[in-house]
Design an enzyme around this catalytic site. Structure first.
Site, short mmCIF file in Angstrom:
data_model
loop_
_atom_site.label_atom_id
_atom_site.label_comp_id
_atom_site.label_asym_id
_atom_site.label_seq_id
_atom_site.Cartn_x
_atom_site.Cartn_y
_atom_site.Cartn_z
N TYR A 115 55.26 -12.10 13.08
CA TYR A 115 54.08 -12.45 12.27
C TYR A 115 54.33 -12.33 10.77
O TYR A 115 53.84 -13.16 10.00
CB TYR A 115 52.87 -11.63 12.71
CG TYR A 115 52.88 -10.16 12.33
CD1 TYR A 115 52.21 -9.72 11.21
CD2 TYR A 115 53.54 -9.23 13.12
CE1 TYR A 115 52.20 -8.38 10.86
CE2 TYR A 115 53.54 -7.89 12.79
CZ TYR A 115 52.87 -7.47 11.65
OH TYR A 115 52.88 -6.14 11.31
N THR A 160 62.63 -9.60 8.05
CA THR A 160 61.38 -9.12 8.67
C THR A 160 61.60 -8.96 10.17
O THR A 160 61.21 -9.83 10.95
CB THR A 160 60.21 -10.08 8.40
OG1 THR A 160 60.51 -11.35 8.99
CG2 THR A 160 59.98 -10.27 6.92
N VAL A 161 62.21 -7.86 10.55
CA VAL A 161 62.56 -7.65 11.96
C VAL A 161 61.81 -6.46 12.56
O VAL A 161 62.23 -5.90 13.57
CB VAL A 161 64.08 -7.46 12.13
CG1 VAL A 161 64.82 -8.75 11.80
CG2 VAL A 161 64.59 -6.31 11.27
N ARG A 186 59.09 -2.81 11.94
CA ARG A 186 58.83 -1.66 11.09
C ARG A 186 59.18 -0.37 11.81
O ARG A 186 59.14 -0.30 13.04
CB ARG A 186 57.36 -1.65 10.65
CG ARG A 186 56.96 -2.89 9.86
CD ARG A 186 55.54 -2.81 9.34
NE ARG A 186 55.38 -1.77 8.34
CZ ARG A 186 55.67 -1.90 7.05
NH1 ARG A 186 56.16 -3.03 6.59
NH2 ARG A 186 55.48 -0.91 6.22
N ASP A 196 50.67 3.58 12.79
CA ASP A 196 52.00 3.05 13.05
C ASP A 196 52.98 4.10 13.58
O ASP A 196 54.05 3.74 14.07
CB ASP A 196 52.60 2.45 11.77
CG ASP A 196 51.89 1.17 11.34
OD1 ASP A 196 50.91 0.78 12.00
OD2 ASP A 196 52.32 0.57 10.34
N HIS A 240 24.74 -25.45 15.45
CA HIS A 240 25.49 -26.71 15.34
C HIS A 240 25.31 -27.30 13.95
O HIS A 240 24.20 -27.29 13.42
CB HIS A 240 24.98 -27.71 16.39
CG HIS A 240 25.62 -29.06 16.29
ND1 HIS A 240 26.88 -29.32 16.76
CD2 HIS A 240 25.17 -30.22 15.73
CE1 HIS A 240 27.18 -30.58 16.52
NE2 HIS A 240 26.15 -31.16 15.91
#
Length: 471
Positions: free
Chosen positions: A186, A271-272, A274, A315, A447
């Site tokens: 991404y 970018t492989v 983190r 993370d 709509h």
């Protein structure tokens, strides 16, 4: 006031002020805790300063430039459309400043104490925070570790000079003539496509057989098609081997099916993935917090480590490196500290990539649902059948819904197309509340709107669509 080296008492220590840490700190303070948040960098972490927000600002600018150049389909002709990338970067920096300033105001408004510096555990109940001016000690009842991650650096491609991580790529002061991107996930896909729209000749080298390997191929094929329209060369099934740089360019050697090749460009963006920030001087080993072989902290469904009063989120724990995942886990951890029964449930954790077109997914894909043992039914509705999408000049894409065959309960959804990042929320809510396809179909959608595509997709699966033929 510190007497000698005595420790100050707080309820909760939060280490890291990214989207996990600052949200955890605010929620903990709302629940009556005395909170200290520590971060050696800027408030907002990678997301607000070097990731989500600056990249989306530049992507928005790239869309504006492309739209101005190609507005002739609407009968609008713009001549001599140019990019002043210095102003583009000023716009991006202004967005970042506004968002990080908002975080600071929210923390202070919730009476969270902020310390700009580093933190190191002394023992399981004390930590020292320090910068160039002071180094107080704190005794805490609970701690939430939210130190985030950093780009993985490959030995053959060390960051520096013309070899960039995403951080440097977001801060280039002019649009490069050419760029190589190693990794078509991404980050690589978003930044590669963004620079391509600005006029950069981009080559993406990806080891797997498609860009955006986490998404279904019928979604990523549309992204790849648009990439090629702006001149991006996509090399899949490739192994990047080495790089050689001069003061003007960088040459990457790679192989495909055993055949050696090379490509030269002004910059190389790597970018492989983190890596979790659990090493360094934090002292997790000193207090014996358990981690796995990749450095991720082991936690339970409330974010607790092997020490019941020490939590880890974002993370640095298993799962996708997503800002909204970190924020969600931060709330759960803060509430668990307050004695609430909150637990982590990733069932409706959306994944979004801001390529062109955007891709989003929530819940199960059809393949995943079947692997889980569900008998499923699914269906798609094309953007081309939606009046709003066509009038906006973006008829490419689709919404796909996956449901349990017998009950019609929605199990998942995937969207590729304009505003997929926003449209996915309705499907997430449907899964969270246990809604059925009929619930979506019976919900009156305004709509003409893109949101109607979700409703139409539910009718496709139910077998009675209005704006497409049943096959």
């Amino acid at each position: 006031m510190v007497v000698g080296d005595a420790s100050l008492d707080i309820d909760t220590l939060v280490i890291g002020a990214g989207p996990g840490g600052y949200v955890a700190a605010i929620r903990a303070a709302q629940l009556g805790q005395k909170v200290l948040i520590v971060d050696k960098s800027e408030l907002g972490g990678v997301c607000l300063n070097r990731g989500c927000i600056p990249s989306k600002a530049l992507i928005s600018a790239a869309h504006a430039y492309e739209n101005a150049k190609h507005a002739d389909q609407f009968g609008v002709t713009a001549e001599n459309v140019k990019v002043d990338f210095t102003k583009t970067q000023e716009f991006k920096n202004g967005v970042v400043k506004k968002m990080t300033g908002g975080v600071s105001s929210l923390l202070k408004g919730n009476k969270v104490e902020i310390f700009n510096g580093e933190c190191m555990f002394i023992n399981q109940n004390e930590a020292r925070v320090f910068n160039d001016h002071e180094s107080p000690r704190y005794r805490f009842k609970n701690a939430i570790i939210a130190t985030g991650s950093r780009p993985i650096e490959l030995k053959p491609f060390p960051f520096g000079g013309r070899i960039l991580s995403s951080t440097e790529a977001l801060n280039l002061q002019e649009v490069p003539a050419s760029m190589i991107v190693i990794g078509g996930g991404y980050i690589g896909a978003e930044l590669g496509q963004m620079y391509s729209k600005f006029g950069t000749k981009v080559t993406i080298i990806e080891g797997l057989d498609t860009v955006l390997p986490g998404f279904d191929k019928d979604m990523t094929s549309l992204v790849a098609k648009n990439m090629k329209k702006t001149g991006i060369e996509i090399v899949t099934g490739a192994k990047a081997e080495s790089a050689e740089q001069t003061d003007k360019d960088v040459t990457v050697k790679y192989s495909v099916n055993g055949e050696s090749k090379e490509v030269t460009a002004e910059y190389l963006l790597v970018t492989v993935g983190r890596r979790p920030n659990t090493d360094g001087e934090l002292g997790l080993d000193l207090i014996e917090v358990e981690t796995d072989e990749r450095g991720f902290v082991k936690v339970d469904n409330q974010g607790r480590t092997n020490h019941k009063h020490i939590f880890a989120i974002g993370d640095i724990v298993a799962g996708l490196a997503l800002a909204h995942k970190a924020s969600y886990e931060g709330k759960v951890a803060a509430e668990a500290i307050a004695g609430m029964p909150s637990v982590v449930d990733y069932k409706v954790m959306p994944a979004v990539v801001f390529t062109d077109p955007e891709c989003s997914s929530v819940g199960y894909t059809e393949k995943e649902a079947k692997e889980k043992g569900y008998k499923v039914k699914s269906g798609k509705f094309s953007y081309a059948g939606n009046g709003r999408a066509v009038s906006l000049g973006h008829p490419e894409g689709f919404v796909k819904l996956v449901a349990e065959e017998d009950t019609g309960v929605v199990l998942g959804g995937q969207i590729v197309g304009l505003e997929a990042s926003n449209l996915i929320a309705e499907i997430g809510l449907a899964i969270e509340m246990g809604a059925t396809l009929e619930d979506i179909a019976l919900t009156i959608h305004a709509h003409p709107t893109l949101g109607e595509i979700v409703m139409e997709a539910s009718e496709v699966v139910l077998g009675h669509p209005i704006h497409t033929m049943v096959r």
